[in-house]
Every structure is written in structure tokens, then in C-alpha cells.
Design an enzyme around this catalytic site. Structure first.
Site, PDB file in Angstrom:
ATOM      1  N   LYS A 119      34.793  27.265   1.843  1.00  0.00           N
ATOM      2  CA  LYS A 119      34.150  26.734   0.646  1.00  0.00           C
ATOM      3  C   LYS A 119      34.347  27.647  -0.563  1.00  0.00           C
ATOM      4  O   LYS A 119      34.396  27.177  -1.701  1.00  0.00           O
ATOM      5  CB  LYS A 119      32.667  26.483   0.922  1.00  0.00           C
ATOM      6  CG  LYS A 119      32.437  25.284   1.832  1.00  0.00           C
ATOM      7  CD  LYS A 119      30.976  24.982   1.996  1.00  0.00           C
ATOM      8  CE  LYS A 119      30.763  23.638   2.688  1.00  0.00           C
ATOM      9  NZ  LYS A 119      31.518  23.469   3.903  1.00  0.00           N
ATOM     10  N   GLU A 203      25.101  29.303  -4.479  1.00  0.00           N
ATOM     11  CA  GLU A 203      25.312  28.459  -5.641  1.00  0.00           C
ATOM     12  C   GLU A 203      23.984  28.003  -6.221  1.00  0.00           C
ATOM     13  O   GLU A 203      22.977  27.904  -5.507  1.00  0.00           O
ATOM     14  CB  GLU A 203      26.207  27.267  -5.317  1.00  0.00           C
ATOM     15  CG  GLU A 203      25.654  26.287  -4.323  1.00  0.00           C
ATOM     16  CD  GLU A 203      26.659  25.181  -3.990  1.00  0.00           C
ATOM     17  OE1 GLU A 203      27.874  25.414  -4.131  1.00  0.00           O
ATOM     18  OE2 GLU A 203      26.213  24.095  -3.590  1.00  0.00           O
ATOM     19  N   HIS A 238      18.579  18.522   4.146  1.00  0.00           N
ATOM     20  CA  HIS A 238      19.962  18.483   3.651  1.00  0.00           C
ATOM     21  C   HIS A 238      20.850  17.553   4.472  1.00  0.00           C
ATOM     22  O   HIS A 238      22.077  17.632   4.371  1.00  0.00           O
ATOM     23  CB  HIS A 238      20.580  19.881   3.611  1.00  0.00           C
ATOM     24  CG  HIS A 238      19.786  20.867   2.823  1.00  0.00           C
ATOM     25  ND1 HIS A 238      19.588  20.769   1.467  1.00  0.00           N
ATOM     26  CD2 HIS A 238      19.106  21.980   3.214  1.00  0.00           C
ATOM     27  CE1 HIS A 238      18.848  21.769   1.047  1.00  0.00           C
ATOM     28  NE2 HIS A 238      18.531  22.514   2.083  1.00  0.00           N
ATOM     29  N   ARG A 294      37.712  14.550   6.559  1.00  0.00           N
ATOM     30  CA  ARG A 294      37.596  13.668   7.724  1.00  0.00           C
ATOM     31  C   ARG A 294      36.963  12.355   7.273  1.00  0.00           C
ATOM     32  O   ARG A 294      36.624  12.187   6.103  1.00  0.00           O
ATOM     33  CB  ARG A 294      36.709  14.311   8.785  1.00  0.00           C
ATOM     34  CG  ARG A 294      35.347  14.742   8.226  1.00  0.00           C
ATOM     35  CD  ARG A 294      34.415  15.262   9.285  1.00  0.00           C
ATOM     36  NE  ARG A 294      33.244  15.927   8.737  1.00  0.00           N
ATOM     37  CZ  ARG A 294      32.159  15.327   8.272  1.00  0.00           C
ATOM     38  NH1 ARG A 294      32.109  13.994   8.271  1.00  0.00           N
ATOM     39  NH2 ARG A 294      31.132  16.005   7.799  1.00  0.00           N
TER      40      ARG A 294
END
Length: 657
Positions: A119, A203, A238, A294
Site C-alpha cells: 500500500k 493516513e 471497517h 481481484r
């Protein structure tokens, strides 16, 4: 053009394996299933043309064993491997190993997966491609003190995320610097367990943002398009709960900008196949979160609004053929909504559940993607999703109304599930008015027993009396009356609530709250006529209890003694001090020692279940009398893990009272 795929191995299980088999069979492709010990009789094994045993139940010894999967594919002479989602679907080494072995991997190249799987590196790639990204830290330095300093620079609230993460796993929100170290340790543990990599990134956390993702597709000939977008803002921990397409209330220019940014992201890594670019949308701005390399769990809503089979597209692209459509040919029709039906205890903080499905009736008229049926079981070893319920309507309002109707007709048990919550969400004013966001608090407070449940349960118990089945000793009333009316009385317990009701019967109908309801009863059902329509309610028997499906819920009820008194220990709330495992799992961290004094609410240990961590906490002040588990130990639901003795001062006060 690449040689055709004749034999396809599905390296997955559950509903996605069943879905792939269905599409492959329609295309004339021979399917090969894999199964662990616990999945020997599973639906995907029953549906496939052939099936191979993979290994023991734990995923790391079966579905995550890349070498074993590839060895079986070679022995079974498979032309290609479809990884579905989860497990090996985003494992770059596995994708590269398939390519090296001459077996097509239904997905992007190993290099593309690697580029987006990191990431931190992905953020840098997106910035270079002109895709907006959130402020944060995505670097290689993982020293705890350095990360703490970077967190201060990013600002709070922020998210700590596993660099190799996905599916909501390995992620913590941190609101203040004092909580950072504990959250960092937890994310690293989850990341190691789920992905084998404990690198993290930081972040900025956007309050009241929406989660909007764009479906992209690319082929080997250089073509890349986007197939609309999806809103996945309804989440718990989440993880997505309800998804819809297209994402509502987005101006056309902004929608086009997100779609074009998603295609730019795919082109930046020479992508091939199906992928999803996930954005955070806040006001009129959008920011890149990550790319899922995916097929997504929520792909059916995109299929509904485009009229396309995305699994078939994957197989087409894997054979070197061009995309079936160009961007100009993509037409979106109507609105689609998908609800994820999970085996989980909503009231207990969404704890994953497992167990048998003894009865199951799917609602008619909608799409159901599932890997289980009546007589199957949900295993504690894998993700607890039971099924996806998908509805397509001409409008958003119609789609949600149809989904609510379907969820109300769902009958499934005795396995605990989130069907009632899904129904509730489909009727929530905030959801229907599109006022929700990723931080919107999903309601988990207990729902009241539906009013209609009381007369139905009373009628069921009373009709059993009339048919000669012995009632409880406190209900020895035959209800006989001279004249036209007959009274039926029953003491009923539904869940934890008890009532004694009397129904008046006349001419095949009951009177309840001034309403006359014609009824019929059979050996396993009740029928009630409301207005001009008859509604059938199947009633299941569980020992001395019964289960009534009503409004998307399975309501247990039984005869009750109105003279029953609660036991003294329940009245006074005395705790046994036993901390038990709320589900099957692995003890990944012991946070206390025998003899240690702890406070109420203090975390005692961390249990990992379904790839998520759960903190077990002290229910009272006290001293750790004994530890009945070790770090790394697999435990079963109900096992006593910690014995807590009450604080001596509090115990003295309680004894004196």
C-alpha cells in the site's frame, strides 16, 4: 490468442466457489474443486465436476497452502486457477508461480499484485499517475518511535493500516497520541496473522466520508474501461455490510472523474482482469485508498446494473480475448443493492458465530449467492459470511424496499445471524435518505419483540393444547366457554421477555387488540389472514422450545410459568469470575499474569477469530486467580480462559450487604 481454458481449478470455497462453478459450467468448462477436511460435504464440492482433498481445516494448512494448491492443479491437469477472493487471490508469489508452471492465473500478473499489495508503494504510484491520495506516511521505516512521530505530523484522528491488508483486517482508528502504541501493536499482530507481513502505513482519517469504489477491467491488448461504481459506506469494523450500485447522489462530472482516475490507476501498473479502485469521497473531493486486485465480494450489484457476468469476463480476458465492451458501450440500468448475511452475534459486538443450519428458506424473486444449504454448517475456521442477497430495481427506493421484503421472508436457524440488522438497515431513515457514511453508527441495540409475535406464539401454544398435547402444569385451563366464543390463554416467553395473553376465538378467527384475524394451524405452521392476504409462518421445534420466523428474525419462544422467580444470583448480578471464549479462535496475546490485580474493563487477552482480533476484558475489579490458556493455543467457544477472583474489599462489602 491464448489457448482455451478447458479445465478450471477453483482455489476457494463457499459462495464464490459455487458462483465460479456455475459460470464455468455455462461456458462448457470442466470444474475442479478443492476442499479441506471440514468442507468435504460442502456445496462447492457437491457442485463441481471433480474435487480434490486439500488438507486439514485451518486455512494455513489448506486453502492458503500455495504449494499444495499448485501441485494439485498440475496433477489434475488444470489449464487455469481461479482464486476467487480472499485466500490466495492477492498473493503475488502464487500468481507468479502459476505463470511459471504454465497454468493461467485468473487475475492480474504477480507484478501487478505486488505493486498494489504494497500500500505504501501503491500510494506513490497513484501520485505519479495523477490520482489524488490521502495525506499520511507510507514509508519503509517501521520503528515504533518513528511511526509515533509521523502520526503526530499526520494529525488525529488517523488510521493505522496493514500495508498488505484488505477486507477491513489489520486496521485501527486512533484518536489521540496516547492510544497509538497499543493500536500499533494490535495492527501488527493482525497483519502478521492475516498477511504474513506486519508493515503498516498511516493516513488521515476523514470524518463523514463515503466509501465509493470503481469496477475496472483490462485485457492483454491494452484496453481498459470502468463498469460504473458502488457505494460501500455501510460498514462495521471497517467491513462492508450493505453495498449498492451505482453510488447515489454523485454529480455526473465527479462520477466520470472517478472512473477515469480508476482506469489511469489500472493502466499505471499494466493491469489485466477485474480490479476495484477504492476511493474515499468527502464533499466534492475523492482520494485513493487502495486497489483490490481481484473480484470483489460485492461484484453482483455491478453485474445487475450492467447486465454482464464479470466471472465470464475474467475467463474471457484470461484466454487472451478482448474485453466484451468498450467504454461507450457500457450502459447502467436501474439500481442494485446487496446485503451480506453473516453468522454473527450483533448484540455481542458482531462476534462471529458458527454452527449448524437446521432450517433454511430463501426468499423468492431475488438473487441469492451462497455456499450453504439446509443441513450444512458454518465452520469456525473461515469467514462467517452465509450468503449475499442481491436485489435489482428500477430505482434505489424500489431496490431497498424489495430487499427489505426479502429479508423479512428469510428463515434460517438455529445459527445466529445478522438478518434482523440487515432488515433494520434497509428501513433506516438515514440510509434511505443517503445520510450515512463510513463512520455512521450502525444500530446494535436489541430490537423489541414484534407485537404480532405475541398472539402468534400464544395461538401456537393454545392450538397444541386443543390438539391434545399436554401443556405445562401452570396452564391447565381448557378454555371452554358456553356460547360462541372460546378463550385461549397461554403464558409465553419470547427471548428474555414473558407475557400471559388471552385470545378470543370465534368462527376460525382470533381477536387481538380489536383486530379479527382468521387463522389456520398445522403440525408445523400457522397461517394468518390480514386484509385480503394470507401469510404463512413456519414454526420449528427445538426441544421444549419453538422458533417463529417473523420480520427477518428467528424468535425463540416457549411455555412459561408466570410464577417463575429469578434465581438469587441473577437478581443480585453475582459474577462467577470465569472469562470464557465467546467463539472459536486462537489466543494471540496474553496481557496479564496469574496473581495480577486488574480493573473492570481491563483487557486480559486477545483472541483471534475469523482473522479479526477481539479483546476479552475483566467484568469486575479483581485478581487473576488462574490462566487456563497459553499464547498460540486454539480454544473452543465456551472454554474458560481466565479465572478472576473478586477484589477482597469489594467482596467484603458484598458479604456485609
Amino acid at each position: 490468442m491464448t489457448a482455451p481454458i478447458n479445465r478450471l481449478l477453483i482455489a476457494n470455497r463457499g459462495e464464490i466457489a459455487v458462483r465460479i462453478i456455475k459460470t464455468a459450467r455455462r461456458l462448457g468448462i470442466h470444474t475442479i474443486a478443492l476442499y479441506s477436511d471440514v468442507d468435504a460435504g460442502a456445496m462447492h464440492v457437491r457442485d463441481a465436476d471433480e474435487a480434490w482433498h486439500l488438507g486439514p481445516a485451518p486455512a494455513r494448512a489448506s486453502y492458503l497452502d500455495a504449494a499444495k494448491v499448485l501441485a494439485i492443479a498440475l496433477e489434475a491437469k488444470a489449464d487455469a486457477i481461479h482464486p476467487g477472493y480472499g485466500f490466495l487471490s492477492e498473493n503475488s508469489d502464487f500468481a507468479s508461480a502459476c505463470e511459471a508452471a504454465g497454468i493461467r492465473f485468473i487475475g492480474p500478473s504477480g507484478a501487478a499484485i505486488l505493486a498494489m499489495g504494497d500500500k505504501s508503494g501503491a500510494k506513490a504510484l497513484m501520485q505519479a499517475a495523477g490520482v489524488p491520495v490521502l495525506p499520511g506516511y507510507h514509508g519503509a521505516d517501521q520503528e515504533a518511535g518513528f511511526l509515533r512521530d509521523q502520526a503526530s505530523l499526520v494529525g488525529f484522528p488517523l488510521l493505522i493500516k496493514a500495508a498488505s491488508g484488505g477486507g477491513g483486517k489489520g486496521m485501527r482508528r486512533v484518536d489521540q497520541l496516547a492510544d497509538f502504541d497499543d493500536a500499533l501493536a494490535a495492527v501488527k499482530r493482525e497483519a502478521r496473522a492475516a498477511f504474513g507481513d506486519d508493515h503498516v502505513l498511516l493516513e488521515r482519517y476523514l470524518p463523514r466520508a463515503r466509501h465509493v469504489e470503481v469496477q475496472v477491467f483490462a485485457d492483454e491488448l491494452g484496453n481498459a474501461i470502468y463498469l460504473g461504481d458502488r457505494d460501500c459506506s455501510l460498514q462495521r469494523r471497517h467491513q462492508k455490510v450493505i453495498e449498492e450500485a451505482p453510488a447515489p447522489d454523485i454529480p455526473p462530472p465527479l462520477r466520470q472523474a472517478m472512473g477515469e482516475a480508476a482506469v489511469a490507476a489500472a493502466r499505471a501498473i499494466n493491469y489485466r482482469g477485474a480490479g476495484t479502485i477504492e476511493f474515499l469521497l468527502c464533499g466534492g473531493e475523492f482520494f485513493f485508498m487502495e486497489m483490490n486486485t481481484r473480484l470483489q465480494v460485492e461484484h453482483p450489484v455491478t453485474e445487475c446494473i450492467t447486465g454482464q457476468d464479470l466471472v465470464a469476463w475474467q475467463l474471457t480476458v484470461a484466454q487472451g480475448k478482448p474485453l466484451p465492451l468498450t467504454q461507450d458501450e457500457v450502459v447502467l440500468r436501474g439500481h442494485a443493492v446487496e446485503a451480506r448475511l453473516y453468522a454473527e452475534d450483533v448484540g455481542a459486538g458482531f462476534l462471529p458465530a458458527s454452527g449448524p443450519i437446521d432450517w433454511l428458506h430463501w426468499p423468492d424473486g431475488i438473487r441469492i449467492d451462497t455456499g450453504v444449504g439446509a443441513g450444512d454448517a458454518v465452520s469456525p475456521y473461515y469467514d462467517p459470511m452465509i450468503a449475499k442477497l442481491i436485489v435489482h430495481g428500477q430505482s434505489r427506493a424500489e431496490a431497498f424496499a424489495r430487499l427489505a421484503e426479502a429479508l423479512a421472508a428469510l428463515t434460517l436457524g438455529p445459527l445466529v445471524h445478522n438478518g434482523a440488522l440487515l432488515l433494520r438497515l434497509c428501513q433506516e431513515p438515514d440510509v434511505l435518505a443517503m445520510r450515512h457514511h463510513t463512520q455512521w453508527p450502525i444500530p446494535t441495540d436489541p430490537l423489541p419483540v414484534p407485537d404480532l409475535a405475541w398472539p402468534l406464539a400464544t395461538l401456537w401454544l393454545a392450538s397444541r393444547q386443543r390438539k391434545g398435547q399436554a401443556p405445562g402444569p401452570w396452564q391447565q385451563t381448557d378454555g371452554f366457554r358456553l356460547g360462541a366464543h372460546r378463550h385461549w390463554t397461554a403464558a409465553v416467553r419470547i427471548g428474555d421477555e414473558s407475557r400471559t395473553l388471552t385470545l378470543i376465538e370465534t368462527a376460525g378467527a382470533i381477536e387481538w387488540q380489536g383486530i379479527r384475524l382468521p387463522y389456520e394451524s398445522g403440525t408445523d405452521y400457522l397461517r394468518i389472514k390480514a386484509g385480503d392476504a394470507w401469510q404463512r409462518y413456519p414454526v420449528k421445534t427445538q426441544g421444549q422450545h419453538f422458533v417463529l420466523p417473523l420480520q427477518g428474525r428467528s424468535l425463540p419462544f416457549c411455555e412459561d410459568d408466570p410464577r417463575h422467580q429469578a434465581r438469587p444470583d441473577h437478581q443480585h448480578g453475582v459474577s462467577t469470575g470465569e472469562i470464557r471464549a465467546p467463539m472459536h479462535g486462537i489466543v494471540v496475546a496474553l496481557l496479564v499474569e496469574a496473581g495480577q490485580r486488574v480493573s473492570k474493563g481491563q483487557a486480559l487477552l486477545v483472541l483471534e477469530a475469523m482473522k479479526m482480533e477481539h479483546n476479552l476484558r475483566a467484568e469486575q475489579d479483581g485478581v487473576i486467580a488462574a490462566l487456563h490458556c497459553q499464547q498460540g493455543e486454539q480454544v473452543s467457544q465456551g472454554n474458560v480462559l481466565v479465572q478472576l477472583s473478586p477484589d477482597k474489599d469489594e467482596q467484603t462489602q458484598a458479604d456485609g450487604a
